[in-house]
Design a protein around this motif. Structure first.
Motif, PDB file in Angstrom:
ATOM      1  N   ALA A 233      -7.579   1.249  -0.674  1.00  9.78           N
ATOM      2  CA  ALA A 233      -6.861   0.221   0.085  1.00  9.78           C
ATOM      3  C   ALA A 233      -5.436   0.669   0.392  1.00  9.78           C
ATOM      4  O   ALA A 233      -4.925   0.457   1.498  1.00  9.78           O
ATOM      5  CB  ALA A 233      -6.851  -1.093  -0.688  1.00  9.78           C
ATOM      6  N   THR A 234      -4.797   1.332  -0.573  1.00  4.98           N
ATOM      7  CA  THR A 234      -3.435   1.831  -0.377  1.00  4.98           C
ATOM      8  C   THR A 234      -3.405   2.869   0.734  1.00  4.98           C
ATOM      9  O   THR A 234      -2.528   2.835   1.613  1.00  4.98           O
ATOM     10  CB  THR A 234      -2.882   2.425  -1.691  1.00  4.98           C
ATOM     11  OG1 THR A 234      -2.939   1.428  -2.704  1.00  4.98           O
ATOM     12  CG2 THR A 234      -1.462   2.913  -1.535  1.00  4.98           C
ATOM     13  N   LEU A 235      -4.352   3.793   0.714  1.00  4.76           N
ATOM     14  CA  LEU A 235      -4.407   4.821   1.760  1.00  4.76           C
ATOM     15  C   LEU A 235      -4.656   4.206   3.132  1.00  4.76           C
ATOM     16  O   LEU A 235      -4.054   4.618   4.130  1.00  4.76           O
ATOM     17  CB  LEU A 235      -5.488   5.852   1.432  1.00  4.76           C
ATOM     18  CG  LEU A 235      -5.210   6.780   0.252  1.00  4.76           C
ATOM     19  CD1 LEU A 235      -6.440   7.614  -0.077  1.00  4.76           C
ATOM     20  CD2 LEU A 235      -4.019   7.670   0.539  1.00  4.76           C
ATOM     21  N   LYS A 236      -5.528   3.212   3.178  1.00  2.00           N
ATOM     22  CA  LYS A 236      -5.820   2.541   4.442  1.00  2.00           C
ATOM     23  C   LYS A 236      -4.568   1.845   4.987  1.00  2.00           C
ATOM     24  O   LYS A 236      -4.269   1.931   6.183  1.00  2.00           O
ATOM     25  CB  LYS A 236      -6.941   1.522   4.221  1.00  2.00           C
ATOM     26  CG  LYS A 236      -7.523   0.943   5.471  1.00  2.00           C
ATOM     27  CD  LYS A 236      -8.711   0.055   5.119  1.00  2.00           C
ATOM     28  CE  LYS A 236      -9.325  -0.526   6.363  1.00  2.00           C
ATOM     29  NZ  LYS A 236     -10.469  -1.397   6.044  1.00  2.00           N
ATOM     30  N   LEU A 237      -3.814   1.185   4.108  1.00  2.00           N
ATOM     31  CA  LEU A 237      -2.585   0.514   4.537  1.00  2.00           C
ATOM     32  C   LEU A 237      -1.526   1.522   4.983  1.00  2.00           C
ATOM     33  O   LEU A 237      -0.791   1.278   5.940  1.00  2.00           O
ATOM     34  CB  LEU A 237      -2.036  -0.380   3.421  1.00  2.00           C
ATOM     35  CG  LEU A 237      -2.842  -1.652   3.152  1.00  2.00           C
ATOM     36  CD1 LEU A 237      -2.375  -2.322   1.868  1.00  2.00           C
ATOM     37  CD2 LEU A 237      -2.730  -2.609   4.324  1.00  2.00           C
TER      38      LEU A 237
ATOM     39  N   LYS B 121      -2.108   4.384   6.362  1.00  2.00           N
ATOM     40  CA  LYS B 121      -2.517   4.868   7.691  1.00  2.00           C
ATOM     41  C   LYS B 121      -2.180   3.859   8.782  1.00  2.00           C
ATOM     42  O   LYS B 121      -1.922   4.233   9.920  1.00  2.00           O
ATOM     43  CB  LYS B 121      -4.011   5.176   7.707  1.00  2.00           C
ATOM     44  CG  LYS B 121      -4.362   6.463   7.002  1.00  2.00           C
ATOM     45  CD  LYS B 121      -5.849   6.729   7.087  1.00  2.00           C
ATOM     46  CE  LYS B 121      -6.193   8.012   6.351  1.00  2.00           C
ATOM     47  NZ  LYS B 121      -7.639   8.278   6.368  1.00  2.00           N
ATOM     48  N   SER B 122      -2.191   2.575   8.424  1.00  2.00           N
ATOM     49  CA  SER B 122      -1.877   1.538   9.422  1.00  2.00           C
ATOM     50  C   SER B 122      -0.371   1.336   9.591  1.00  2.00           C
ATOM     51  O   SER B 122       0.055   0.494  10.370  1.00  2.00           O
ATOM     52  CB  SER B 122      -2.548   0.214   9.046  1.00  2.00           C
ATOM     53  OG  SER B 122      -1.959  -0.325   7.883  1.00  2.00           O
ATOM     54  N   GLY B 123       0.442   2.108   8.860  1.00  2.00           N
ATOM     55  CA  GLY B 123       1.882   2.060   9.070  1.00  2.00           C
ATOM     56  C   GLY B 123       2.689   1.437   7.946  1.00  2.00           C
ATOM     57  O   GLY B 123       3.915   1.444   7.984  1.00  2.00           O
ATOM     58  N   ILE B 124       2.063   0.903   6.928  1.00  2.00           N
ATOM     59  CA  ILE B 124       2.794   0.327   5.794  1.00  2.00           C
ATOM     60  C   ILE B 124       3.001   1.442   4.778  1.00  2.00           C
ATOM     61  O   ILE B 124       2.066   1.866   4.111  1.00  2.00           O
ATOM     62  CB  ILE B 124       2.016  -0.859   5.178  1.00  2.00           C
ATOM     63  CG1 ILE B 124       1.803  -1.953   6.217  1.00  2.00           C
ATOM     64  CG2 ILE B 124       2.764  -1.406   3.966  1.00  2.00           C
ATOM     65  CD1 ILE B 124       0.897  -3.069   5.757  1.00  2.00           C
ATOM     66  N   GLU B 125       4.236   1.921   4.680  1.00  2.00           N
ATOM     67  CA  GLU B 125       4.537   3.087   3.846  1.00  2.00           C
ATOM     68  C   GLU B 125       4.399   2.781   2.351  1.00  2.00           C
ATOM     69  O   GLU B 125       3.847   3.554   1.598  1.00  2.00           O
ATOM     70  CB  GLU B 125       5.940   3.614   4.143  1.00  2.00           C
ATOM     71  CG  GLU B 125       6.277   4.920   3.468  1.00  2.00           C
ATOM     72  CD  GLU B 125       5.319   6.060   3.818  1.00  2.00           C
ATOM     73  OE1 GLU B 125       5.020   6.849   2.919  1.00  2.00           O
ATOM     74  OE2 GLU B 125       4.873   6.157   4.966  1.00  2.00           O
ATOM     75  N   ARG B 126       4.944   1.647   1.906  1.00  3.07           N
ATOM     76  CA  ARG B 126       4.883   1.274   0.487  1.00  3.07           C
ATOM     77  C   ARG B 126       4.225  -0.108   0.362  1.00  3.07           C
ATOM     78  O   ARG B 126       4.915  -1.108   0.325  1.00  3.07           O
ATOM     79  CB  ARG B 126       6.272   1.250  -0.132  1.00  3.07           C
ATOM     80  CG  ARG B 126       6.897   2.614  -0.193  1.00  3.07           C
ATOM     81  CD  ARG B 126       8.221   2.569  -0.920  1.00  3.07           C
ATOM     82  NE  ARG B 126       8.403   3.830  -1.577  1.00  3.07           N
ATOM     83  CZ  ARG B 126       8.678   3.976  -2.840  1.00  3.07           C
ATOM     84  NH1 ARG B 126       8.844   2.950  -3.614  1.00  3.07           N
ATOM     85  NH2 ARG B 126       8.829   5.174  -3.361  1.00  3.07           N
ATOM     86  N   PRO B 127       2.896  -0.140   0.290  1.00  5.26           N
ATOM     87  CA  PRO B 127       2.204  -1.423   0.198  1.00  5.26           C
ATOM     88  C   PRO B 127       2.542  -2.180  -1.088  1.00  5.26           C
ATOM     89  O   PRO B 127       2.670  -1.577  -2.149  1.00  5.26           O
ATOM     90  CB  PRO B 127       0.722  -1.068   0.216  1.00  5.26           C
ATOM     91  CG  PRO B 127       0.626   0.374   0.488  1.00  5.26           C
ATOM     92  CD  PRO B 127       1.973   0.972   0.305  1.00  5.26           C
TER      93      PRO B 127
END
Length: 146
Positions: A128-132, A134-140
């Motif tokens: 989930a962290t990697l997916k976020l 990739k969508s532009g959220i650097e530090r989920p």
């Protein structure tokens, strides 16, 4: 109590050099090595496997470092000498490779701070962290992950 422990430890002593000479008597290259030479000969293979298992260790939540994993491989190499029988026609590295990887795998699994259910949850969080990312959220944050 200490004398009993010392006596018990000496019964488990293995003369590795004699064992190498006995097991590899039909292989002049291996029979001429002592235990340090045998470990050195297969060190590259152990390091190659340790590199693969280092990634696995991080994935399952282990805090082991590369050299710790390589030491499990060396232990597997030594144990493989005891059980190797050249009469079966299997090359020693093929036989030892199973021990080396088995000992690395077991060592990592015994050292993980996350057990089976926790490992799966950690993998889901990582995906989930990697997916976020990739969508532009650097530090989920935790809210982003939920």
């Amino acid at each position: 109590m200490e004398k009993e422990e010392v006596a018990q430890n000496t019964t488990n002593y293995v003369d590795w050099n004699a064992l190498i000479k006995k097991k590899f008597r039909h292989d002049p290259e291996l029979s001429s090595l002592d235990i340090k030479g045998l470990i050195k000969k297969y060190e590259k293979f152990i390091y190659l496997k340790a590199g693969h298992f280092e990634r696995y260790a991080k994935g399952v939540g282990s805090l082991l470092e590369f050299e710790d994993i390589a030491s499990f491989g060396r232990e597997g190499l030594l144990e493989s000498i005891k059980g190797y029988n050249p009469k079966f026609g299997v090359k020693f590295l093929s036989y030892a490779g199973r021990y080396i990887t088995g000992y690395m795998h077991r060592g990592i699994d015994n050292s993980t701070y996350l057990k089976s259910g926790g490992q799966e949850k950690a993998r889901k969080i990582k995906r989930a962290t990697l997916k976020l990312k990739k969508s532009g959220i650097e530090r989920p944050t935790l809210e982003d992950l939920s």
